[in-house]
Design a protein around this motif. Structure first.
Motif, mmCIF file in Angstrom:
data_model
loop_
_atom_site.group_PDB
_atom_site.id
_atom_site.type_symbol
_atom_site.label_atom_id
_atom_site.label_comp_id
_atom_site.label_asym_id
_atom_site.label_seq_id
_atom_site.Cartn_x
_atom_site.Cartn_y
_atom_site.Cartn_z
ATOM 1 N N ILE A 16 0.933 -1.099 0.092
ATOM 2 C CA ILE A 16 0.008 0.142 0.134
ATOM 3 C C ILE A 16 0.896 1.399 0.062
ATOM 4 O O ILE A 16 1.389 1.594 0.869
ATOM 5 C CB ILE A 16 -1.103 -0.007 1.091
ATOM 6 C CG1 ILE A 16 -1.977 -1.137 0.932
ATOM 7 C CG2 ILE A 16 -1.662 1.441 1.283
ATOM 8 C CD1 ILE A 16 -2.980 -1.189 1.899
ATOM 9 N N TYR A 19 1.815 4.058 3.135
ATOM 10 C CA TYR A 19 1.251 3.414 4.470
ATOM 11 C C TYR A 19 1.858 4.166 5.444
ATOM 12 O O TYR A 19 2.770 4.724 5.415
ATOM 13 C CB TYR A 19 1.920 2.150 4.246
ATOM 14 C CG TYR A 19 2.021 1.281 5.842
ATOM 15 C CD1 TYR A 19 0.712 0.870 6.080
ATOM 16 C CD2 TYR A 19 2.908 1.355 6.686
ATOM 17 C CE1 TYR A 19 0.477 0.258 7.416
ATOM 18 C CE2 TYR A 19 2.863 0.930 7.683
ATOM 19 C CZ TYR A 19 1.520 0.227 8.302
ATOM 20 O OH TYR A 19 1.519 -0.374 9.514
ATOM 21 N N ALA A 104 -0.792 7.945 -1.780
ATOM 22 C CA ALA A 104 -1.636 6.970 -1.737
ATOM 23 C C ALA A 104 -2.445 6.723 -2.949
ATOM 24 O O ALA A 104 -2.647 7.679 -3.788
ATOM 25 C CB ALA A 104 -2.823 7.108 -0.693
ATOM 26 N N THR A 109 -5.689 0.555 -2.650
ATOM 27 C CA THR A 109 -5.628 0.457 -1.379
ATOM 28 C C THR A 109 -6.982 -0.202 -1.035
ATOM 29 O O THR A 109 -7.308 -1.182 -0.078
ATOM 30 C CB THR A 109 -5.785 1.907 -0.683
ATOM 31 O OG1 THR A 109 -4.337 2.493 -0.974
ATOM 32 C CG2 THR A 109 -5.707 1.936 0.865
#
Length: 124
Positions: A16, A19, A104, A109
């Motif tokens: 991810i 993170y 992100a 995600t």
């Protein structure tokens, strides 16, 4: 259970982007079964305790409104972070995930969280 949660944490950290932190918490008891953070001073267990109150409030609202609905996830967007509360399919646990919003990939995600929440329902 601990092997599954360790693998879960390793995959979250590795896969991810952006993170920051993760925790897996039981809704009924508030017990956090796993937590990890990439930032010193960021306590995902403390964050989960507060987010548990958010989940309970939303469950109470759904009940009070007489809705035949369940929570899939709750997303909170902060200045530089996105906090996601993803409820397991059996409504017994939630995954709390914090990511840096500048790094992100929200689609990836959410896809990974959907995969993991199915596994959590079956393994915890």
């Amino acid at each position: 259970m601990s092997d599954f949660l360790k693998q879960f944490g390793d995959e979250i950290k590795k896969n991810i982007p952006g993170y920051v932190a993760v925790a897996v918490t039981e809704i009924k008891s508030g017990i956090s079964y796993f937590s990890d953070s990439s930032l010193d001073g960021f306590d995902p267990e403390l964050a989960s305790a507060f987010n548990l109150e958010v989940v309970k409030a939303k469950l109470n609202a759904i009940s009070a409104l007489g809705l035949d609905q369940s929570i899939d996830d709750i997303m909170i967007t902060l200045t530089n972070q996105i906090h996601i509360i993803d409820i397991s399919e059996n409504n017994e646990y939630f995954i709390y995930l914090a990511v840096d919003s500048n790094n992100a990939n929200l689609g990836m995600t959410k896809a990974l969280l959907n995969k993991y929440k199915k596994e959590i329902s079956g393994k915890l």
